[in-house]
Design an enzyme around this catalytic site. Structure first.
Site, short mmCIF file in Angstrom:
data_model
loop_
_atom_site.label_atom_id
_atom_site.label_comp_id
_atom_site.label_asym_id
_atom_site.label_seq_id
_atom_site.Cartn_x
_atom_site.Cartn_y
_atom_site.Cartn_z
N GLY A 137 -24.15 -3.20 27.96
CA GLY A 137 -24.60 -1.71 28.28
C GLY A 137 -22.94 -1.09 28.54
N GLU B 194 -4.06 -14.27 2.60
CA GLU B 194 -3.66 -13.08 3.72
C GLU B 194 -5.32 -13.62 3.85
OE1 GLU B 194 -1.82 -9.87 2.68
OE2 GLU B 194 -2.66 -8.45 3.62
N THR C 255 0.95 -1.08 -0.37
CA THR C 255 -0.25 -0.46 0.05
C THR C 255 0.83 0.90 -0.24
OG1 THR C 255 -1.25 -0.96 0.87
CG2 THR C 255 -1.60 0.72 1.84
N GLU C 256 0.40 2.33 -0.69
CA GLU C 256 1.11 4.07 -0.89
C GLU C 256 0.35 4.60 -0.62
OE1 GLU C 256 2.21 3.53 -4.31
OE2 GLU C 256 4.26 1.98 -4.40
C1 LIG Z 1 -4.31 -1.32 10.06
C2 LIG Z 1 -3.96 -1.69 8.68
C3 LIG Z 1 -2.80 -2.49 8.54
C4 LIG Z 1 -2.60 -3.22 6.84
N1 LIG Z 1 -1.58 -3.30 7.10
C5 LIG Z 1 -1.08 -3.08 6.09
C6 LIG Z 1 0.70 -3.69 5.88
O1 LIG Z 1 0.97 -4.75 6.11
N2 LIG Z 1 1.03 -4.48 4.37
C7 LIG Z 1 0.08 -3.21 2.74
O2 LIG Z 1 0.10 -3.70 1.86
N3 LIG Z 1 -1.41 -2.72 3.50
C8 LIG Z 1 -1.69 -2.44 4.53
N4 LIG Z 1 -2.69 -2.23 4.86
C9 LIG Z 1 -3.24 -0.98 3.34
C10 LIG Z 1 -4.88 -2.16 4.08
O3 LIG Z 1 -5.05 -3.26 2.95
C11 LIG Z 1 -5.79 -0.92 2.86
O4 LIG Z 1 -6.03 -0.03 3.66
C12 LIG Z 1 -6.61 -1.25 1.89
O5 LIG Z 1 -6.37 -2.31 1.19
C13 LIG Z 1 -7.58 -0.03 1.35
O6 LIG Z 1 -6.66 0.39 0.71
P1 LIG Z 1 -7.00 1.86 1.04
O7 LIG Z 1 -6.87 2.81 2.71
O8 LIG Z 1 -6.50 2.91 -0.03
O9 LIG Z 1 -8.48 2.91 0.13
P2 LIG Z 1 -9.38 3.54 -0.96
O10 LIG Z 1 -8.09 2.03 -2.11
O11 LIG Z 1 -8.62 4.56 -0.93
O12 LIG Z 1 -10.45 3.08 -0.11
C14 LIG Z 1 -11.64 3.76 -0.40
C15 LIG Z 1 -13.15 3.45 -0.76
O13 LIG Z 1 -13.05 2.84 -1.88
C16 LIG Z 1 -13.32 1.78 -1.79
N5 LIG Z 1 -13.24 1.40 -2.99
C17 LIG Z 1 -11.96 1.13 -3.81
N6 LIG Z 1 -12.06 0.04 -4.94
C18 LIG Z 1 -13.94 0.29 -5.24
C19 LIG Z 1 -13.95 -0.33 -6.19
N7 LIG Z 1 -13.63 -0.77 -7.79
N8 LIG Z 1 -15.84 0.01 -6.57
C20 LIG Z 1 -15.95 0.05 -5.19
N9 LIG Z 1 -15.67 0.94 -4.13
C21 LIG Z 1 -14.58 0.41 -4.25
C22 LIG Z 1 -13.21 0.46 -0.97
O14 LIG Z 1 -13.72 -0.08 -1.24
C23 LIG Z 1 -13.33 2.17 0.19
O15 LIG Z 1 -13.98 2.08 0.74
C24 LIG Z 1 -3.25 -2.11 6.48
C25 LIG Z 1 -3.91 -1.19 6.54
C26 LIG Z 1 -4.62 -0.87 7.31
C27 LIG Z 1 -5.92 0.36 8.12
#
Ligand SMILES: Cc1cc2nc3c(=O)[nH]c(=O)nc-3n(C[C@H](O)[C@H](O)[C@H](O)COP(=O)(O)OP(=O)(O)OC[C@H]3O[C@@H](n4cnc5c(N)ncnc54)[C@H](O)[C@@H]3O)c2cc1C
Length: 382
Positions: A342, A245, A127-128
């Site tokens: 509660g 995963e 993730t970025e």
């Molecule tokens: C506590 C935590 C631990 C994590 N650990 C890791 C890790 O170890 N390594 C790593 O690489 N990542 C990690 N992540 C990242 C995680 O996998 C991502 O946060 C997740 O995949 C969602 O990406 P985003 O946060 O960029 O949300 P976004 O992609 O910005 O999504 C925002 C919203 O848009 C919706 N959306 C996106 N695409 C679509 C679509 N095609 N149709 C409809 N709705 C859509 C999503 O469901 C969401 O509701 C972690 C995240 C958290 C919060």
């Protein structure tokens, strides 16, 4: 309901894990939560008991038993004791499979003994800041320069990133305007490589015992010898490994929903309101009966998928169905359970509050519920 997933060896392993969790984890858990991380010593203890190297081949110090059911047992036993071992789970269930599948012989010799012993801690950085759900949109770049790649980019939300000795980074080594999925590569960045820095430790609403950090790569020279698998093949590797995963998140969800139900049953039998126990109200019985039925439905689906995973036959779409159903079930279950506490349910000192806040992430990470629906819909030809 009867489960048909485990054999005698898994049950022996369960005893060992149960004892470890009770003795080494439960008493220390509050201080680890406060510190916001699992200490390195937990990995070393788990390693010395052989719990981290189950899937690592024997010649590198493991047990050579690549059987996902041992990972399931570990999570179930943690949940049963109302704790989680998030960074351990990430190492075993998410990161290790990449090493096992794609490391060459030299990499196996360098890293496998440390992975099995708990001396090497790991993380995976997909993730970025600008891309999460859309992994093909990864922008970190790795440009070949002689016997190294020069890596630049930023990653966020990385579980275990704070202490990781090895971070698998997904980076773009080439761009193909016709195919966004092409050109991604896995590089193993090691602690101490010049230009690799760890940013903020992010403050989360739940799962406080695991660290989640930002990572930055500024002209990091990563030797070609640290590339996992083939150049440009990472999207295919992710497609192969992400189902496990997602299963792992589902396993935790069902186990934690069960833990919530058990904690709630105990509570409602004790708490008196209007001169009788909360358990005596029909609403309480009906709520908990419904939760119990939902847990069994999810467990049955999950167990079926665990067996498919062990047989190497779990499809990406089926893993998505399981993650979607089990995590949404967990949310409903934990919310209904908390209601029966509660006001005490809202207090952090009650484990149900932690189960509630910990549960919120399961519908987001490892692919959101919406992304799971996209995958399932594709499998339906939609
Ligand atoms: C506590 C935590 C631990 C994590 N650990 C890791 C890790 O170890 N390594 C790593 O690489 N990542 C990690 N992540 C990242 C995680 O996998 C991502 O946060 C997740 O995949 C969602 O990406 P985003 O946060 O960029 O949300 P976004 O992609 O910005 O999504 C925002 C919203 O848009 C919706 N959306 C996106 N695409 C679509 C679509 N095609 N149709 C409809 N709705 C859509 C999503 O469901 C969401 O509701 C972690 C995240 C958290 C919060």
């Amino acid at each position: 309901m009867r489960r048909e997933v485990f054999h005698a060896d898994h049950e022996e392993f369960r005893k060992l894990v149960r004892e470890f969790v009770a003795k080494e984890v439960v008493p220390n858990y509050p201080s680890w939560e406060k510190a916001g991380r699992l200490p390195r010593s937990v990995f070393e203890q788990l390693g010395s008991l052989g719990l981290l190297g189950m899937a690592v081949p024997e010649e590198y110090g493991g047990a050579g038993l690549d059987d996902y059911r041992y990972n399931v047992v570990l999570q179930e036993e943690a949940a049963r004791a109302l704790v989680t071992l998030g960074t351990v789970r990430t190492q075993l269930d998410v990161v290790l499979p990449y090493f096992l599948a794609y490391a060459d012989e030299a990499q196996r010799q360098r890293w496998f003994p440390g992975l099995a012993s708990g001396k090497l801690l790991t993380a995976i950085a997909m993730t970025e800041p600008g891309t999460g759900s859309d992994l093909a949109g990864i922008r970190s770049t790795a440009v070949r320069d002689g016997d190294a790649y020069v890596l630049n980019g930023a990653k966020t939300f990385i579980t275990g990133g704070l202490l990781a000795d090895l971070v698998i980074v997904v980076a773009r080594t080439s761009t193909d305007p016709e195919n966004r999925r092409a050109g991604l590569t896995l590089l193993v960045v090691e602690d101490g490589m010049p230009g690799f820095t760890r940013g903020r430790v992010l403050e989360k609403m739940g799962i406080k015992v695991q660290d989640t950090v930002e990572l930055a790569f500024d002209d990091v020279r990563v030797p070609v010898a640290n590339r996992l698998g083939e150049e440009g093949a990472a999207f295919r590797y992710l497609g192969h490994n992400l189902p496990q995963e997602r299963m792992t998140v589902a396993v935790g969800s069902v186990a934690q929903a069960r833990a919530a139900l058990e904690a709630t049953i105990a509570y409602v039998k004790e708490r008196e309101v209007f001169g009788k126990t909360v358990a005596s109200f029909q609403n309480t019985k009906f709520e908990l009966a419904a939760v119990a039925a939902e847990i069994e439905a999810a467990q049955t689906m999950l167990d079926r998928a665990v067996l498919d995973l062990v047989d190497g036959e779990l499809s990406g779409a089926d893993a998505a169905k399981v993650k979607l159903f089990c995590t949404e079930m967990q949310a409903r279950a934990v919310d209904r359970c908390l209601q029966l506490f509660g006001g005490y349910g809202y207090m952090a000192e009650y484990p149900i509050a932690r189960l509630y806040t910990d549960a919120r992430i399961t519908r987001i990470y490892a692919g959101t519920s919406e992304v799971m629906k996209v995958i399932i819909a594709k499998s339906l030809g939609l």
